[in-house]
Design a protein around this motif. Structure first.
Motif, mmCIF file in Angstrom:
data_model
loop_
_atom_site.group_PDB
_atom_site.id
_atom_site.type_symbol
_atom_site.label_atom_id
_atom_site.label_comp_id
_atom_site.label_asym_id
_atom_site.label_seq_id
_atom_site.Cartn_x
_atom_site.Cartn_y
_atom_site.Cartn_z
ATOM 1 N N ARG A 688 12.447 -1.120 -6.781
ATOM 2 C CA ARG A 688 11.715 -2.282 -6.295
ATOM 3 C C ARG A 688 10.253 -1.890 -6.099
ATOM 4 O O ARG A 688 9.897 -0.703 -6.129
ATOM 5 C CB ARG A 688 12.306 -2.798 -4.976
ATOM 6 C CG ARG A 688 13.697 -3.404 -5.126
ATOM 7 C CD ARG A 688 14.069 -4.206 -3.885
ATOM 8 N NE ARG A 688 14.168 -3.358 -2.723
ATOM 9 C CZ ARG A 688 15.259 -2.708 -2.326
ATOM 10 N NH1 ARG A 688 16.369 -2.795 -3.066
ATOM 11 N NH2 ARG A 688 15.270 -1.985 -1.238
ATOM 12 N N SER A 689 9.422 -2.895 -5.895
ATOM 13 C CA SER A 689 7.999 -2.621 -5.715
ATOM 14 C C SER A 689 7.777 -1.871 -4.411
ATOM 15 O O SER A 689 8.471 -2.096 -3.417
ATOM 16 C CB SER A 689 7.206 -3.931 -5.714
ATOM 17 O OG SER A 689 7.612 -4.751 -4.638
ATOM 18 N N GLY A 690 6.784 -0.982 -4.435
ATOM 19 C CA GLY A 690 6.512 -0.180 -3.251
ATOM 20 C C GLY A 690 5.328 0.739 -3.468
ATOM 21 O O GLY A 690 4.422 0.447 -4.267
ATOM 22 N N LEU A 691 5.340 1.873 -2.773
ATOM 23 C CA LEU A 691 4.201 2.792 -2.766
ATOM 24 C C LEU A 691 4.709 4.224 -2.877
ATOM 25 O O LEU A 691 5.707 4.593 -2.244
ATOM 26 C CB LEU A 691 3.408 2.611 -1.459
ATOM 27 C CG LEU A 691 2.215 3.529 -1.233
ATOM 28 C CD1 LEU A 691 1.112 3.227 -2.249
ATOM 29 C CD2 LEU A 691 1.681 3.358 0.186
ATOM 30 N N TYR A 692 3.987 5.012 -3.675
ATOM 31 C CA TYR A 692 4.279 6.441 -3.778
ATOM 32 C C TYR A 692 3.381 7.197 -2.818
ATOM 33 O O TYR A 692 2.216 6.851 -2.591
ATOM 34 C CB TYR A 692 4.066 6.937 -5.201
ATOM 35 C CG TYR A 692 5.190 6.570 -6.143
ATOM 36 C CD1 TYR A 692 6.434 7.204 -6.046
ATOM 37 C CD2 TYR A 692 5.009 5.594 -7.122
ATOM 38 C CE1 TYR A 692 7.464 6.867 -6.924
ATOM 39 C CE2 TYR A 692 6.039 5.259 -7.991
ATOM 40 C CZ TYR A 692 7.262 5.901 -7.888
ATOM 41 O OH TYR A 692 8.281 5.566 -8.739
#
Length: 708
Positions: A688-692
């Protein structure tokens, strides 16, 4: 299947017997068809229709009312409405005085012209009068055409007979003329003598000269000038009302337009006339409202003078048609009742403006929020300032104002706002301050609920809602009016827009019962600038001049245009302050009371005096950095994380700042910081969309290395 023959009706007893016998035979056949015996059929529950004779009416005639009902029926009012209503009585008196003053002043100004006309026409009138008297006395004007005809035919006998008839008539007329001349001469001598006072001589002489002048003037040249100018309105009549409605093309026959008894009489209503009509079947009042231009064309009046309305709590085909004396935009509004003095109450209605009939229109604040939407120049700021000016006169109300247009329309309210809750400008700093104000209101929503519940259990309110008793007892629970002008600049901001919209939605839903009232103003009316979560939960919505029905439905709610809301008729710059309002009482077209900058400043000065000075500072939430907070809640050994999880962690760790944060809003905040985000972050097998974490660490390093 054969039918039973119906024989001609006989005596009443025989006729009733035949009907009963026929009904019994039909019942027996129905029982046999169902396999029932006659006895079983008699025990079965049946509902038989009442017998009806052929040729007789099915519905019985209406019952005649008895004497008590007739005596209890009341007609319309005994006296005209303008005699019983103080406002209309003053209006009629003012109109009568103004009309009389206009006529008297005009005639006084033209009196030298009148004197000249009298002096010119009076001798001609005297000569004409003497000639007419002599002609009547000598009887020359009686049968002269007959005598001339006899002379033309050379008939002396007839001419002599006619002339003898003339002389017989003249014989007694000379005596009448002589007596009249003697009487007039005697009266003239008495009038000219010293026995008659001057205040008798002057009016008699003036009346005589005017009479001679009227007798001597040409028929097409009156002495007095016309002072009655053709009015710019047409008095509304039943015939004219029918003509106007038929011009819309919705009604074909004038007799189908009915004036209901008791309410349909055309009467004076404010500065105009009101007619209430019932439209024919299949035509509803909204249809006529939509064709207002055709209606005005049929009445031969400007559109601004014709105001068709749907009557609330009546059947849809009942129309109220109000026709103004002159264009409403040209009428002078009554002064705002609170302009010179008085106070308001946040929990009670106050006068906001006036409808087309110049009747006051109320506005209410408690348990509501407000939206003012319209194109530039439609009067959004002017209208919202009236609401805020009303609240300035309640000493319990706190203010928070942010003018994101930066024009200074709300600078007068700065002394009423705490130091951190006022801003004016189109810069990023003002938008950030407005966002911090929303965070403060969210915090207020969290702390106010338990406090109000505490006071409600003590008997200060029967419900867990803020009232004046609680607000007066605890200064921490005073009502808050928070205004944001050009709110679309905040909602569409790429960094804080989604978070701001989410915060507004939460405040609008939760804060209305807690004494928090948002006043939002916008000139961009679309789903991006006005999210549905914001508009659908606002009660007081006012739509000012807009170009089409799309903006009307976005601002007032789906179907508002179809229900008769037509702010599209208002002209930008001309009808400033006019709008259609919903949310408090029936939908109404109203114009905000006109308060210029000087008036607003005086009202705000009164508000400061009522509060005993300027507002004190409030405990604002600490400004936070979203990147630092994300790093603080990041779990070790996580390579990446989804927005949903990060949003929950932030809300748990920093509830004052992120309790209303949504995953989309968090994503927008992070992207606004120029951090690279990803649509596919794999965590525990879910993409799913997110942040690294690497992108977050890189953004923090670049920020720290960049000099301020």
């Amino acid at each position: 299947m054969t039918s039973e023959p119906i024989t001609p009706a006989g005596p009443p007893d025989e006729k009733a017997a035949r009907i009963v016998d026929l009904a019994q035979r039909r019942a027996d056949r129905a029982a046999a068809a169902q396999g029932l015996s006659a006895a079983d059929a008699a025990d079965a529950e049946t509902v038989a229709p009442e017998p009806v004779l052929v040729g007789e009416v099915v519905d019985p005639p209406d019952r005649r009312p008895d004497l008590s009902e007739l005596l209890d029926r009341r007609g319309g009012p005994v006296l005209p409405l303008w005699l019983t209503d103080p406002g209309q009585r003053r209006d009629m008196l003012r109109r009568a005085v103004n009309s009389a003053g206009y006529h008297v002043g005009t005639h006084l100004a033209l009196s030298p012209v009148y004197a000249g006309k009298v002096a010119w026409y009076a001798p001609k009138g005297a000569a004409r009068l003497v000639g007419q008297v002599l002609g009547w006395t000598s009887a020359e004007t009686g049968n002269w055409h007959l005598r001339q005809d006899a002379a033309n035919r050379n008939d002396p006998k007839t001419w002599l007979d006619l002339d003898r008839h003339r002389m017989r008539q003249a014989s007694w007329r000379w005596w009448v003329t002589g007596a009249g001349t003697l009487t007039a001469g005697t009266g003239g001598l008495v009038l000219a003598s010293d026995l008659t006072p001057w205040w008798v001589k002057v009016p008699v002489l003036a009346a005589g000269l005017v009479g001679l002048a009227r007798h001597g003037r040409p028929l097409d040249k009156p002495i007095l000038a016309r002072t009655v100018v053709r009015p710019v309105y047409r008095k509304l009549t039943a015939e004219l009302t029918r003509k106007g409605i038929m011009a819309t093309g919705l009604v074909k026959r004038p007799e189908d337009i009915v004036f209901p008894a008791g309410v349909g009489e055309i009467r004076r209503d404010g500065p105009g006339y009101l007619a209430i009509v019932d439209l024919p079947d299949g035509v509803i009042a909204v249809d006529v409202v939509e064709k207002r231009e055709l209606l005005a064309g049929g009445l031969r009046l400007p559109v601004d003078q014709v105001w068709p309305e749907v009557m609330p709590r009546e059947h849809p085909s009942r129309l109220a048609l109000w026709v103004a004396d002159r264009p409403v935009s040209a009428m002078k509004q009554p002064p705002w009742p609170l302009l010179r003095g008085g106070q308001t109450d946040y929990f009670k209605p106050f006068v906001y403006g006036f409808d087309p009939r110049m009747r006051p229109v109320d506005y209410r604040m408690d348990e509501r929020n407000s939206l003012f939407a319209g194109f530039p120049g439609s009067g959004k700021s002017l209208s919202a300032r009236v609401v805020m000016a009303g609240m300035a006169l309640d000493p319990l109300v706190q203010f928070a104002v942010f003018d994101l247009a930066g024009r200074g329309d709300f600078d007068a309210f700065e002394p009423l706002c705490p130091p951190d809750l006022f801003g004016s400008g189109a810069d990023e700093g003002t938008k950030q301050a407005a966002y911090q104000m929303l965070m403060w209101l969210l915090k207020e929503c969290d702390v106010r609920g338990p406090r109000i519940k505490h006071y409600a259990t003590q008997g200060l309110n029967s419900e867990n809602k803020l009232n004046r008793a609680i607000a007066a007892k605890d200064a921490r629970l005073r009502p808050v009016v928070a205004a944001i002008d050009e709110v679309q600049e905040l909602i569409t901001d790429p960094e804080i827009g989604k978070s701001s919209a989410a915060a507004m939605t939460s405040i609008i839903k939760r804060g209305r019962a807690l004494g928090i009232h948002l006043v939002l103003m916008t000139q961009r009316i679309d789903k991006e600038s006005l999210p549905k979560g914001v508009t659908s939960n606002i009660a007081n919505r006012t739509c000012l001049a807009v170009p089409s029905h799309v903006e009307v439905d976005l601002a007032l709610g789906t179907g508002a245009y179809r229900q008769g809301a037509q702010p599209t008729r208002f002209e930008v710059g001309v009808d400033s302050g006019w709008g259609v309002r919903v949310g408090y009482g029936p939908m109404v077209s109203a114009r905000a009371a006109y308060l210029d900058r000087a008036a607003i400043e005086k009202i705000c000065a009164r508000g400061v005096a009522l509060r005993g000075g300027t507002a004190a500072a409030v405990d604002m939430p600490t400004a936070r950095d979203i990147l630092d907070d994300l790093r603080a809640v990041w779990v070790a050994d996580e390579r990446g994380q989804h927005w949903e999880v990060l949003t929950t962690r932030l809300a748990d760790r920093f509830p004052d700042a992120y309790s209303s944060l949504t995953p989309d809003a968090l994503s927008a905040l992070v992207r606004g910081k120029k951090v690279e985000c990803s649509r596919q972050v794999k965590v525990k097998g879910a993409n799913r969309s997110g942040l690294y974490l690497d992108n977050l660490t890189k953004a923090l390093a670049e920020r720290d290395s960049t000099p301020d």
